[in-house]
Design a protein around this motif. Structure first.
Motif, short mmCIF file in Angstrom:
data_model
loop_
_atom_site.label_atom_id
_atom_site.label_comp_id
_atom_site.label_asym_id
_atom_site.label_seq_id
_atom_site.Cartn_x
_atom_site.Cartn_y
_atom_site.Cartn_z
N ARG A 175 -2.40 8.80 0.82
CA ARG A 175 -3.72 8.40 0.76
C ARG A 175 -4.41 8.52 -0.59
O ARG A 175 -4.25 9.16 -1.29
CB ARG A 175 -4.50 8.92 1.95
N GLU B 121 0.92 -1.07 -0.03
CA GLU B 121 -0.15 -0.17 -0.04
C GLU B 121 0.90 1.27 -0.03
O GLU B 121 1.92 1.21 0.77
CB GLU B 121 -0.78 0.10 1.31
N GLY C 23 -4.89 -6.68 -3.72
CA GLY C 23 -4.71 -5.31 -3.87
C GLY C 23 -5.05 -4.81 -5.09
O GLY C 23 -5.08 -5.60 -6.22
N GLN D 70 -1.11 2.07 -6.07
CA GLN D 70 0.09 1.39 -6.17
C GLN D 70 0.20 1.74 -7.86
O GLN D 70 -0.58 1.26 -8.58
CB GLN D 70 0.32 0.23 -5.78
#
Length: 433
Positions: A300, A296, A331, A304
């Protein structure tokens, strides 16, 4: 048609010695036309494009002795001839355009066939190459079946600044400049590992070249070039691919790698998927602990990212390999191909495996990884590394998958399937529909 049958789900493990880089072999083969002295190349690979170029050499009267078992090629262009009215270069092969400088320098004439192309990676224009040839003194005439180039006298040196850092345009500039009268300078030159290997070969022949590995090349033309004995390095594309195969299947693959100094950015890219690369004693190894997981970002509300562009960026040819990791890892990742339009349009094939991949535009794709995947039958576009990426996904999934139209793999990677099978994979070629 060549299809691959993949029985996936087994973790791959073992040691592999990669083959040489197609993108170094082909320009170096073309460069041998510049000299009438004998040249020996070690590590030559038995791939389609190599065999086509060697057949051209034979048709032009050159001496060619090759043993693909040992990887040794002896080529001598002492008795070579060329007649633009009757001799033709291989069509449907992008690298054939790099035969032009040698023909112009040796015979004062060359041809560019109408159908010069490679993988289906969007528009791949020949204008930058024609511009280079014209700058060195070629007179270009459009004919019904291609372009005829004539050079009155010796090629003449010039300074050039390319629109973008094109590998093949850089190599064609160096090929022309090596025997041109005077000193030439190229700005915005490509500097990929295979370009550096090509430049090292040119220096071995006696080319006076400065700036190897940088974006500015200076070449002082010489009267003639000599011969020599040259050994190819391992293909970094294959190194990355075998490491990724180990990671995506949860295995332990070690790959011979004599140039780990080229890998810091590649290693960091692997790390984005939870894969640690270790370089030790001339071998590289992909190390994973548990399931793949996307790292991650600290910032914020952003994804990625894996961005690919001319070296020293991550090479665009490797982007599909990391897309395969992206659909497997838990992810989300955005993949950005900053060169080719149309090279990311294979998300529909990934979806057949149950993968969730979204094409944002012709240059960007987002993967939402970690979804349940299942075996499937998919069709590869005519792009070498995409066929390999689909194979990687299939190898990571239990069950029988089929990769249709997988023949592009053979253009770049000899014995690729045999090498994967030596690591414990169950994969086979099936000819026909």
């Amino acid at each position: 048609m060549s299809n691959l049958i993949v029985h996936g789900g087994a973790p791959l493990a073992g040691r592999i010695v990669p083959s040489a880089n197609k993108n170094a072999i082909l320009p170096i083969l073309c460069a041998t036309l510049l000299t009438a002295e004998p040249v020996r190349l070690r590590g030559i690979t038995e791939i389609t494009d190599v065999k086509k170029i060697l057949e051209v050499f034979r048709s032009l009267g050159s001496s060619v002795e090759v043993d693909f078992q040992t990887g040794i090629l002896d080529v001598h262009h002492k008795s070579t001839h060329f007649d633009p009215a009757s001799d033709r270069l291989p069509e449907e092969m992008r690298s054939s355009i790099m035969l032009v400088p040698g023909l112009m320098a040796r015979f004062g004439a060359a041809r560019i066939e109408d159908d010069v192309k490679g993988c289906t990676l969007g528009a791949r224009e020949i204008d930058p190459h024609v511009e280079v040839f014209e700058r060195f003194g070629a007179v270009v005439e459009r004919q019904s079946d291609g372009l005829l180039l004539n050079v009155p006298g010796r090629l003449r040196a010039n300074d050039h600044w390319t629109d973008y850092a094109s590998v093949t345009t850089t190599e064609n500039f160096v090929l022309c400049a090596a025997l041109a009268e005077g000193t030439s300078t190229l700005m915005n030159a490509a500097s990929e590992p295979h370009v550096q290997e090509f430049c090292a070969f040119m220096q071995m022949l006696g080319a006076k070249l400065e700036g190897l590995g940088t974006s500015r090349l200076k070449i002082s033309g010489v009267e003639k070039l000599g011969g020599g004995d040259f050994t190819f390095a391992e293909d970094f594309h294959e190194i990355v691919t075998f490491l990724a195969l180990g990671a995506i299947t949860g295995g332990d693959v070690q790959v011979k790698n004599s140039q780990p100094e080229q890998f810091p950015l590649i290693d960091r890219t692997f790390a984005k998927f939870g894969v640690r690369i270790e370089h030790k004693d001339g071998w590289s190894r992909a190390i994973t602990t548990g399931a793949l997981k996307v790292k991650e970002p600290f910032t914020r509300n952003i994804l990625q990212k894996v961005e690919a562009a001319p070296w020293p960026y991550l090479p665009v040819d490797l982007l599909p390999i990391f897309v395969a990791l992206g659909v497997k890892a838990e992810g989300s990742v955005m993949f950005w191909n900053k060169i080719y339009d149309g090279a990311m349009g294979w998300t529909s094939e990934l979806s057949k495996f149950g993968a969730h991949a979204f094409l944002s535009d012709p240059h960007r794709m987002v993967t939402f990884g970690g979804k349940p995947l299942h075996a499937a039958e998919v069709e590869s576009p005519y792009i070498i590394r995409v066929a390999i990426a689909l194979l990687m996904v299939a190898a990571s999934i239990p069950g029988r998958s089929v990769i249709r139209h997988a023949a592009p793999i053979r253009r770049a990677h000899p014995h690729f399937v045999e090498n994967i099978c030596s690591l414990g994979a169950r994969i086979e070629w099936v000819e026909g529909d």
